[in-house]
Structures are given as structure tokens and as C-alpha cells.
Design a protein around this motif. Sequence first.
Motif, PDB file in Angstrom:
ATOM      1  N   LEU A 331       5.474   8.013  -7.708  1.00  0.00           N
ATOM      2  CA  LEU A 331       4.783   7.000  -8.503  1.00  0.00           C
ATOM      3  C   LEU A 331       5.175   7.043  -9.980  1.00  0.00           C
ATOM      4  CD1 LEU A 331       1.204   7.215  -6.947  1.00  0.00           C
ATOM      5  CD2 LEU A 331       2.965   5.506  -6.529  1.00  0.00           C
ATOM      6  N   THR A 382      -2.136   5.577  -3.661  1.00  0.00           N
ATOM      7  CA  THR A 382      -2.188   4.172  -4.063  1.00  0.00           C
ATOM      8  C   THR A 382      -3.553   3.557  -3.752  1.00  0.00           C
ATOM      9  OG1 THR A 382      -1.186   3.542  -1.934  1.00  0.00           O
ATOM     10  CG2 THR A 382       0.293   3.833  -3.804  1.00  0.00           C
ATOM     11  N   THR A 406       3.330  -0.307 -10.488  1.00  0.00           N
ATOM     12  CA  THR A 406       2.841   0.454  -9.334  1.00  0.00           C
ATOM     13  C   THR A 406       1.623  -0.215  -8.711  1.00  0.00           C
ATOM     14  OG1 THR A 406       3.640   2.556 -10.226  1.00  0.00           O
ATOM     15  CG2 THR A 406       1.876   2.668  -8.594  1.00  0.00           C
ATOM     16  N   VAL A 407       0.670  -0.605  -9.536  1.00  0.00           N
ATOM     17  CA  VAL A 407      -0.564  -1.218  -9.031  1.00  0.00           C
ATOM     18  C   VAL A 407      -0.262  -2.564  -8.388  1.00  0.00           C
ATOM     19  CG1 VAL A 407      -2.775  -2.213  -9.722  1.00  0.00           C
ATOM     20  CG2 VAL A 407      -2.067   0.009 -10.625  1.00  0.00           C
ATOM     21  N   ALA A 410       1.474  -1.940  -5.057  1.00  0.00           N
ATOM     22  CA  ALA A 410       0.517  -1.389  -4.092  1.00  0.00           C
ATOM     23  C   ALA A 410      -0.432  -2.463  -3.585  1.00  0.00           C
ATOM     24  CB  ALA A 410      -0.267  -0.240  -4.739  1.00  0.00           C
TER      25      ALA A 410
END
Length: 495
Positions: A331, A382, A406-407, A410
Motif C-alpha cells: 500500500l 483496505t 489507494t482508497v 480499493a
Amino acid sequence: MTTAPLPQGFAVRLNRRARVRDGGRTLVGGAPTRVIHLTDKARGVITGRTLRVSDRVSALLADRLLEIGMADPIAAELPGLDLGQVTVVVPARDRPDALARLLAAIGDRHHVIVVDDASADPAAIARVAAAHRAELVPLARNMGPAGARNAGLRRVRTPFVAFVDSDVVPEPDAFAILLRHFTDPRVAMAAPRVLGLRMPGRDRWIRRYEDARSSLDLGVEPGIVRPRAPVSWVPSACLLARVDALGAGFSADLRVGEDVDLVWRLAAEGWRVRYEPGAIVRHEHRTAVPDWLRRKAFYGTGAHLLAQRHGRDVAPAVLTPWSAAFALTLLAQRRWSLPVAALIFAAAAVRMSAKVKGSDDPTRLALILTSDRAVAAVWQTTALLLRHWWPLAAVGCVFSRRLRRTVAAAAVFDAVADLRRTGAHLDPVRYALARRLDDAAYGAGVWYGAIKGRSLQALLPDMRHPRRVRSRIWPTFRRRRRDDRPRHRPTHGKR
């Protein structure tokens, strides 16, 4: 709790998560995952993936596989029990129409106790109960669902009790299917699958999401219910239980999470709780968005109360140091992330291969187990960002481009994978929106409970060091052993 063996003819089947390796000599699965090596005699009592109790060896092996979560009873092949042994307890507060619908569905097959939990219009509840010849227990003050169920439980005189909420409609064979599980003398409770009740004029997009992704629907796979199992709790919307196992019943001081608390207490006492999706009840889901969000947040507030009673069993993720390091390295999205993650994975696989050296191909088995753990660690991490830790993630996204990336990734992957898994009759955009609202409301409830209770325990992951939990089942018993338990010694296990 009884220690009586499983009866003759009791049938179990290895579940979908159990892997058979080494020509049937090695079984991999359970909750937590472990490796079991069987002797030739033990292998001989398993036909395909099915085991039927015919002697002491098969009874002990079946009991062991049930207990570790590697096998499930074949409900259709278990003998039926007398439905007259079941009393139905219905906690009710107002909603007389829903109560009438439930009592009509139950009919006259059971004695029914309706507990009026201080309704605003008690006369309406009394009329419905009288019309369906149900016993009425009026409460002078509101006790909450747990207290109302306990009031009904004290009046039960049959060996089994079914707790059914008034907004539920059981299908005709639901209780009969659940009752079969009590052929196992160690089963204290069994729960059905909870699906949505079709309501005319309520075909809203939230209802279609709830039909596919309700918090009360625990899926199509049966399983043992306990902390950290794939099915870790069952909702109190409908539960069938052995009266002698319940003691005083639910924790009356809990207005939320009382079902989780009871299940975990029973598991701690050595009882088994079963989830049986073959039995189905229908629940009247909330379809107005504000009501739906409030209910999701309400569920979240129970995490702190459960953490006070059950500690780290409530943790939103279970990680080992290496799996946490692996997930965080990926991540981080740095140039060194992939090579460092590969080194962490390789070291974990080497260590795992030493633990499963009893297998014919320990390297391959170690790679499979390590891969399972690595994928689970990334998925859990996540999920924390999207659900339990979303307020922190939202703040972090303001300052970090990598975290935003990343968010976002995800969230998209979670929505697409979940929509494919559930097959919801909803377009991807609205499904993704409902998914994020679901997580945001629940996470907000968890944070509210944590802040109000001045404890972050319900928000912290459970960091555990790897343990060697090896199990070897011997189907023969030496004379010097006085008990009827199979000889076993630790070989491997992991969360």
C-alpha cells in the motif's frame, strides 16, 4: 454441556474451504486454518468428502471436524425432531400488522408467547395475540429486545425455544430444518438465513441493495458460529435454541449486539452454534435511506460494548506481523514496495514450509497457505480504510496523493467484486454508492461508541504472532489411554 458422542448415522461433509491433499491423508482448513494428517484408519471412514458416524472412530473424527470448522452436518440427512417441542417467543413493540403476519405464518404448529415490550397501543397487540391464540406477556416498562426475549424464555416449558422478531416471516420448513441440527448433543443454537421480505410498492434501490447485501444475510455457506470463524455471529431476528443451554438468556443490559454476545458466550462454554442457510426466514428490510443509515450506525455502536465483554474478538482485522508488513509495503506504493513485499512473502513461505513438513509436498502447501494469508491481509487492510477507519482515511486523503489513489482503487475494486459476488439487481453506480454509505454509517457508529466509551479497542486490529498448531488424529487408542479422545499432537495452524 453434554459430552455425549454423535449418534449413529450422523452425517457430515467437508466444507468448501477444506482442502484434501496427499491422497486424502492431509486436510487443510478450519477456522483458524490448520493442517491435519490422518492415519489410514481415519482416511477409511471418509468417502469422497462425506463421513457418516458408524463407530467410535468415525464419531470422534466427525466431532473433531465439526469443532474445528472443517466440516458441516448434512441437514437433509439428519433425523427430524418433533416440532411440538418448540415454543416460539416473539418480542413485540407496536407494529400489530407485522405481528399478525408472523403469527399467521406460524399457525398452530407451536405454542407462541408474545411479549409486549410496553407498546404505545397495547390493546392492538393484545387483539392480535388473542386472534391467533398466542399467550400474551405484557411488560410494564420497555425492556428492549433482550429483556423481552428473556421474559418469554422464563415461561417456556418445552426443550427448545425459537426467538422470532415480529418483522420476520419464517418459511414453512425453517424450524424443521433447524431442529435437525440438535441431533448433535453439543449444539445449543441454530440460525437460518435471513432474506428480504417482498413488500408491494417498496421496490427502491436501497431495498435491492439490502436484498443482496443485508447485514442480516450471512450467505449461502453453512458453518460453525464463533469468534473469528467465517460466520462469526448470527442475528437474533430468528434463532432456535436448546433451553437448557441458555441459562438466563440474553444480556438484558444490551440494546444492540445482544445476539453476538449470547453466541460468543455459548461458544466459550463449549457449545456449538450452527448457521444453516437451508432454512430461510424473510425480514422486512428498511427501505427509506435515513432509517437505513440510522440502523447501520446503530449496529456499529455495539462494537464498543462487545469489546468491553469479549476483548480482541471484536477487532476489525486479525493480522500477524509479517502479513501486516506485507500489506503495508504494497500500500506504500514506492519503487521498493514490490521487491520488499516479495522478500517478506518468501521468508514467510520458508517458515511455513517448516511447519507443514509432514505433507508430501510441503513447499507447495506452504506457498498456498502463505498466499491465502497475504491476500487476506491486503483485503483486511483496505477494508479498514473503507469501513472502520474511514474518518482517518478521509483526513489522510487531503494530504496524501498515494492514499487517495489507494482508497479510490480499493473502493472501486470492492464495489465491483461485491456486485459480482452478490448478483444484486442494481446498476454498478448505485451499488457502489450504497456500499460506501453502508460502510460509512457503520464506521461512524463504531467511532461514536468508541468516543462515548472512551476506548479505541473496537477499532484496533488484533496483531498476533504465528503459532504452531499441529494436529494429528489417530484412529486407534492405546490401552493406557483412559479417555475416548483421538491421540493428537500439535502440527500447524494460522489465522
